[in-house]
Design a protein around this motif. Sequence first.
Motif, mmCIF file in Angstrom:
data_model
loop_
_atom_site.group_PDB
_atom_site.id
_atom_site.type_symbol
_atom_site.label_atom_id
_atom_site.label_comp_id
_atom_site.label_asym_id
_atom_site.label_seq_id
_atom_site.Cartn_x
_atom_site.Cartn_y
_atom_site.Cartn_z
ATOM 1 N N PRO A 63 6.397 3.116 -4.184
ATOM 2 C CA PRO A 63 6.620 1.729 -3.786
ATOM 3 C C PRO A 63 5.310 1.002 -3.521
ATOM 4 N N ILE A 65 2.880 0.536 -5.487
ATOM 5 C CA ILE A 65 1.734 1.037 -6.246
ATOM 6 C C ILE A 65 1.775 0.504 -7.681
ATOM 7 N N MET B 1 5.560 9.245 -0.294
ATOM 8 C CA MET B 1 4.174 9.001 -0.627
ATOM 9 C C MET B 1 3.329 9.090 0.644
ATOM 10 N N PHE B 5 -2.624 9.026 0.337
ATOM 11 C CA PHE B 5 -2.678 8.595 -1.059
ATOM 12 C C PHE B 5 -2.828 7.074 -1.123
ATOM 13 N N VAL B 6 -2.053 6.392 -0.313
ATOM 14 C CA VAL B 6 -2.135 4.925 -0.286
ATOM 15 C C VAL B 6 -3.548 4.500 0.139
ATOM 16 N N THR B 384 8.640 3.782 3.562
ATOM 17 C CA THR B 384 8.141 3.304 2.263
ATOM 18 C C THR B 384 7.945 1.788 2.228
ATOM 19 N N PRO B 387 3.911 0.457 2.421
ATOM 20 C CA PRO B 387 3.164 0.412 1.148
ATOM 21 C C PRO B 387 3.642 -0.712 0.233
#
Lengths: 401, 401
Positions: A63, A65, B1, B5-6, B384, B387
């Motif tokens: 989400p 990205i 996620m 990573f974000v 989520t 992000p």
Amino acid sequence: MDPKFVQRLATPAQTKIVLIILDGLGGLPLEPGGKTELESARTPNLDALAARSVLGLTVPVGPGITAGSGPGHLAIFGYDPIEYEIGRGALEALGVDFELGPDDVAARGNFCSVDAAGVVTDRRAGRIPTGVGRELAKLLRTIRIDGAEFFLETVKEHRFALVMRGDGLGDALTDTDPHTTGLAPQEVRALAPESEKAARLANEFVERARRLLADKHPANMILLRGFARFPRVPSYQELYGLRAAAIAVHGMYRGVARSVGMTVLDVDGDTPADEFAALEKSWGEFDFFYLHIKKTDTAGEDGRFAGKVRAIEEVDALMPRLMALAPDVVLVSGDHSSPALLRSHSWHPVPTLLYSRLVCSDGIAEFGERACARGSLGVLPAKTVLPMALGFGQRLAKFGA
Amino acid sequence: MDPKFVQRLATPAQTKIVLIILDGLGGLPLEPGGKTELESARTPNLDALAARSVLGLTVPVGPGITAGSGPGHLAIFGYDPIEYEIGRGALEALGVDFELGPDDVAARGNFCSVDAAGVVTDRRAGRIPTGVGRELAKLLRTIRIDGAEFFLETVKEHRFALVMRGDGLGDALTDTDPHTTGLAPQEVRALAPESEKAARLANEFVERARRLLADKHPANMILLRGFARFPRVPSYQELYGLRAAAIAVHGMYRGVARSVGMTVLDVDGDTPADEFAALEKSWGEFDFFYLHIKKTDTAGEDGRFAGKVRAIEEVDALMPRLMALAPDVVLVSGDHSSPALLRSHSWHPVPTLLYSRLVCSDGIAEFGERACARGSLGVLPAKTVLPMALGFGQRLAKFGA
């Protein structure tokens, strides 16, 4: 779901699965309350197919990205794009549409300036014009070294992609780029025994380049960094027993498809119609076809809303040729969104259609972002679509008694 | 996620993101077939915003799981509330609305009865009335020990929360509570060298309390258990480069926000209008604003359906003040549901609205549970959402070429 789990259930079948990727398919309205490119396009064939399909929105990476084309394709091919991250050198080569082979080792390159002692004085060679970079690239392409072929593609200004192709080349390699001025370029070192050959060849290439560029100041040396192969993914044949074919006219997509074990077909011409002709011609020989349409993304990235609409309509007009082949499963989706409004890739989920005579169809006679948002597939990770297609293709055995 | 990573993709931007949390927002109809609190509320501004937004239902912890306010907030702040579990002592302190600092060590406390030999005869001191507990708490607040400040807040009857604030306090500490009668309270032991100072201070506090309570039978001793700091989460600044501000008037929410690295703003007053005024005042100074509305949850937990409706309408009436600031991204959601019908938190997914000029809007001109269930976000884990907001705020770089 891990592809290795799906692999255990893979079972032979006579069915045919077709994945049509309209690159950068998802879009946005130009004005609030308006229609997207896909919603604006006149798509009678896709709409009729949607009515007999299930619809949804796929999320390539996660989400929020924005996916590049490499990760976007890996995801829709059924792989986790974060687990199989594409290294920087490989990305650079794919980014200039280079048909990267699964064993090729790629690096990011810079032309740079060095002084008489060989110390880097400008890592970007004064940002030489792209035209100058192209001329110097021609010079470096004359380098021949036993043990590998070298490919060099200009990116922009001082930047280029270098690819080594040969047997037994590892990518565990250090950069030559000292990442600062005041130091000399470093020797490439192998970080694993399997990469020693590649290190030796890369160092030899750099030495030859140094000699060829000696009188080309400010671009009198090169720097290499981010050596990487495309990630080693298990192939479609190995995972699912699929004979898979790729129909794409751009190097990048041909390269990614080859890396997952697809046979890349020749296309006589470069239009979508030529690609559909290639599909018809090879229909008997494969179980799975990936057909890539580039124009949608190009128009999106250029900000040409109407051009993207036309590209979608062009594909729509070709759909009867596909359906005449009586495929068992048809997926129509994108590797990411590219709204003309943003003139770039975006994070928006991607309209996705899954047709099979075995779907419990949504009965939504429209293929578009909002139509797909109402579809029964919901919002789903792109990597989950391939197992679904295999299921509808009756290529997966029952799990448990 | 993973937030890590974000983090890799985080990129600076000039955009502003606002997260409005209506605490316990989700509700239920009082009668089957009826409307929920949110559906009953007259919300012209939120409905108009919904028409230009994407809608969905967020799941704070997991399907069927009722979230406390701590985990509910961590989730909507983008953290996994199971990975970053909040320990019992920290929960107790947050539960009495204590503004727990990120380095504070909190414990659950009981007043208890001990005999002349110091052996526990009643772990709950005969469940003394809350008023008695409050008087005894005042007494214990007189304790001063070098090396830490001590805060003591009555919970109910014999229960209290104890907080130690000071440098270098670890929370790897054993309970003093023997968890049975017939044994004496135990010494606090440090389970890690970093917690030795905290163990020494806790033992000193218990000894002082024993002396102060000597003649207060049945409440002539205390027991401590569940020592815990708030989990150490990476901050918004560290993860996303966000200058984040929190606008909340209750200690618990201020504490949780501070623990994720938000700057907690002063609010002149304690009404929603006062909170929106604080938002307007600090608009230029931050990238991200979290604004917390308590009244919705209070009414829900009290079983006051109409009161919750009014609290929602009060926020709706303030929305034009937010929109006048031209935020780039607006999230309206809750940390969990609190239906008046249940007079408590519940496991129901939470109505969520995400507005940005870059959404492909659902065109659903209503903000409510059923409207959100039809939204294109679908049902999604609360963690989520952040992000996604960063994506719409154009604060994440492309992943791969």
